[in-house]
Design a protein around this motif. Sequence first.
Motif: not given
Length: 409
Positions: A326-329, A337-344, A353-358, A370-377
């Motif tokens: 979610g933080y990356e999103l 950065n639509l390319f990054k969102i597509y990649y996520l 790697f992203y887990v270490n960003q918490a 957390c809510m943003l991250g759940e939207s990706i999943l």
Amino acid sequence: MYHLVFSADENYIKYTSVLITSIILNTDKNKKFQDFDKNSNVKNEKYFFHILSNFISDKTREKLLNLQNALNEIFPCEIIIHIKNDEDFENFPISGAAHSLKLPYYRLKLSSIFDESVKKCLYLDSDMLCMCDIRELFSINLKDKIAGVVGDPGSKKSKIKFKENDKKKIFYFDENYFNSGLLLINLEEYKKHNIEQKCEELASKCYYIKAADQDLLNATIETKLRYKLDFAYNFNIITLFYTICKDERKNRLNYTRAEFNEALKNPKILHYGEKPWKFLKSYFDYKGNNINDYWWDMASKTPIFREELLKEKQGIKDYLFYASLGYELLKSVQKVNLFKIYYLVKSTKKDLFYVNQASKINDDIFGFCCMLGESILHARKHKKDFFGVYFKALKIIYNFKKYHFKSRI
């Protein structure tokens, strides 16, 4: 005598034990029921905790007996198990809240476990935590109302679709839609109005239903027969993310901002959407405390199940992944950065790697991430387009900035 009802399968019993312990430990032994209800003549105060389940092993039954004995030394109580069968609910549809088993429907038949001498009972979801003397609720005079209920914080645009006389019909919910996680039931009125039968009849006709028992109860208990309780008694922690009140937008939480703020400052029963046994950290309350810490503090005081729960706590890590994604999103949306969102959404190569960003995420936006991250999943699981994730994230960010409680007080 106070009768409380829970629904829990074998796996959920340990979480229910935390709720039961919180009720006992928050009961003020220096007070009698007359301190809450001066007209009461109750003399023998005792809690009866009724657990509705599809199966409980002998080992877990023994643990519950030991829990009962330990808590009984603090305040008189008894734990009673009622085994139901999914076959008894064959007419009830499989839906979002009852997608794998029929356990959520069990509460609809709670009145059948009591004889005529029991006039009132309190149903509580197992993912709750008591922060008050629960006798406050039992002192409420429901009069001719069927149930004391608390409004649901979600959108009220839901509906039930059913067939009647070969015709398709739709029942639309309104701003009075309530959350079935807490129900203060007037058993005489519940039986008088045949709520169990009405729920089963409607369920047998449904071909679309989302919130299982909650939708059925909202459709069968008329608004005029509901007693509206303070939001504090079913304080859904998702409202710490953001809350839209009825004086701000239609079809949202059916409490004013002022009423919500009162509950926010003194929540009496917490209702965890993001389960503490999955999220060690999510939202922070009015006092700046991690809302999940309250639950784990009570878990550490829960007899019999304490060691099992604390051992489970050591392995909880998925929430870090949700928050990091979610933080990356969030950063990608802010930079468009639509390319990054597509990649996520499409790639999982950098998930570890992203887990270490918490650790970089500030407390005040951790649950938000957390809510943003759940939207990706969710998008990954259902193969959603990344554009949908982008626009959903924009909406979440907008609502968070406008309706997050810190910006509204």
